[in-house]
Write a protein that holds these residues in place. Structure first.
Motif, mmCIF file in Angstrom:
data_model
loop_
_atom_site.group_PDB
_atom_site.id
_atom_site.type_symbol
_atom_site.label_atom_id
_atom_site.label_comp_id
_atom_site.label_asym_id
_atom_site.label_seq_id
_atom_site.Cartn_x
_atom_site.Cartn_y
_atom_site.Cartn_z
ATOM 1 N N VAL A 1 0.845 -1.200 0.000
ATOM 2 C CA VAL A 1 0.000 0.000 0.000
ATOM 3 C C VAL A 1 0.876 1.245 0.000
ATOM 4 C CG1 VAL A 1 -1.659 1.339 1.347
ATOM 5 C CG2 VAL A 1 -1.970 -1.123 1.100
ATOM 6 N N ALA A 2 1.894 1.252 0.864
ATOM 7 C CA ALA A 2 2.797 2.397 0.947
ATOM 8 C C ALA A 2 3.523 2.626 -0.365
ATOM 9 C CB ALA A 2 3.807 2.185 2.072
ATOM 10 N N ALA A 3 3.886 1.539 -1.056
ATOM 11 C CA ALA A 3 4.626 1.667 -2.309
ATOM 12 C C ALA A 3 3.798 2.309 -3.415
ATOM 13 C CB ALA A 3 5.126 0.291 -2.767
ATOM 14 N N MET A 4 2.487 2.354 -3.255
ATOM 15 C CA MET A 4 1.628 3.069 -4.188
ATOM 16 C C MET A 4 1.477 4.535 -3.804
ATOM 17 S SD MET A 4 0.961 0.738 -6.371
ATOM 18 C CE MET A 4 -0.313 1.492 -7.366
ATOM 19 N N GLY A 5 2.084 4.910 -2.671
ATOM 20 C CA GLY A 5 1.947 6.273 -2.181
ATOM 21 C C GLY A 5 0.689 6.494 -1.371
ATOM 22 N N ALA A 6 0.067 5.404 -0.919
ATOM 23 C CA ALA A 6 -1.216 5.489 -0.223
ATOM 24 C C ALA A 6 -1.057 5.284 1.273
ATOM 25 C CB ALA A 6 -2.181 4.448 -0.790
ATOM 26 N N VAL A 7 -2.096 5.654 2.013
ATOM 27 C CA VAL A 7 -2.164 5.379 3.443
ATOM 28 C C VAL A 7 -3.137 4.227 3.656
ATOM 29 C CG1 VAL A 7 -1.604 7.742 4.099
ATOM 30 C CG2 VAL A 7 -3.987 7.100 3.782
ATOM 31 N N PRO A 8 -2.825 3.296 4.562
ATOM 32 C CA PRO A 8 -3.708 2.138 4.772
ATOM 33 C C PRO A 8 -5.012 2.532 5.441
ATOM 34 C CG PRO A 8 -1.892 2.119 6.347
ATOM 35 C CD PRO A 8 -1.613 3.234 5.385
#
Length: 326
Positions: free
Chosen positions: A90-97
């Motif tokens: 998730v982080a690698a997409m630039g997103a927050v879980p």
């Protein structure tokens, strides 16, 4: 004695003594959910807020005997590891879980304390990330299989994909490299220390919050080191149609890693380049001036294809990282 969610006493025993819904109750009862969980466990499906209007979704599976051994890792550690692998994606997409779904398969003879341990590790890691386990499934199987689905929110940004790297970009990493591989080698030799390396293998701690940081800084591509630095850079290079050149002298190889390599007759740089399951973040940026604080620049995107080390094709013996069915 342990107490189930409906107040009935449940003796420590086996999963078969609890039944499917007893196991679910044991995993979920009394666990708090964050505000983003609009409807948690107990219905046909969960409802999780999606402020951005888009949902980042990823799934990862840990299989007993392939990804973990209970003589090497406690159930709590396995649970944490399962969550870490997904949150790193998730982080690698630039997103927050925003939420997790759990699928647990196990034999009927599985001790209930193993389920309790897995649940404790999963919930602890989820709570640290600010999310809840919003639902899932349980099923019987010949061995323990833990599958986590993670959901994330992009906060209005475009996803940071593997295909965005461009010629001239710099390559940087946030997190450790080679520690999990070193920890696995320590365990294979029958040792339990150094503790830091063994812990990195049992319970990797990805820099989850750094994914959105990199995205806001202008990262053009990003990935986590699940299979190994060179292998994962290879995915970025292929998707972006560039050649990524790694400067080995700039790869962050910790002194502790060198000490373990010296003691075991290993190669610290090889562990850093090819060892998987650190789940650190690697990203490309337009230039070094925008690389966030705490990230280490160690490479450049060039014309061509594939990955090279010090301008030469990877010449190390063996594959540059983990591959299933190899």
């Amino acid at each position: 004695m342990k107490r189930s969610g409906d107040g009935a006493d449940v003796a420590d025993g086996r999963v078969a003594d609890l039944g499917e819904f007893g196991v679910i109750d044991r995993i979920t009862a009394g666990r708090p959910q964050p505000e983003g969980t609009l409807l948690g466990p107990g219905d046909d499906a969960a409802v999780v807020a999606a402020p951005d209007g888009r949902v980042v979704a990823t799934v990862d599976t840990l299989v007993q005997g392939v990804h973990f051994r209970l003589d090497w890792s406690a159930p709590e550690q396995v649970g944490r590891k399962a969550v870490a692998a997904n949150l790193a994606d998730v982080a690698a997409m630039g997103a927050v879980p925003t939420g997790l779904l759990l699928s647990l398969a196990c034999p009927a003879t599985t001790p209930t304390e193993v389920v309790d341990g897995l649940a404790a590790g999963i919930w602890d890691a989820a709570s640290e990330a600010g999310v809840g386990v919003v639902g899932g499934d349980t099923v019987s199987a010949d061995q323990i299989v833990v599958t986590i689905t993670a959901l994330g929110d992009l906060e209005g940004r475009a996803p940071v994909r593997r295909s965005g790297a461009r010629v001239g970009d710099v390559v940087a990493v946030r997190g450790v490299l080679g520690w999990s591989a070193a920890g696995m080698e320590v365990l294979r030799r029958g040792f339990r220390s150094p503790v830091a390396m063994v812990a990195a293998h049992r319970t990797p701690r990805p820099p989850i919050g750094e994914g959105p940081v990199a995205a806001r800084a202008g990262a053009t591509a990003m990935i986590d080191t699940s299979d190994g630095l060179l292998a994962d850079l290879g995915h970025v290079a292929a998707a972006s149609r560039v050649r990524i050149d790694v400067r080995s002298a700039l790869v962050p190889v910790a002194d502790k890693l060198r000490d373990v390599a010296s003691a075991l007759g290993g190669d610290a740089l090889r562990w850093a380049l090819t060892g998987g399951e650190d789940h650190s973040l690697v990203a490309t940026f337009p230039d070094e001036s925008v690389v966030p604080e705490g990230w280490t620049v160690f490479g450049t995107c060039l014309l061509g294809t594939g990955v090279s080390v010090d301008a030469d094709r990877w010449g190390g013996a063996g594959d540059p990282g983990w591959r299933h069915w190899r």
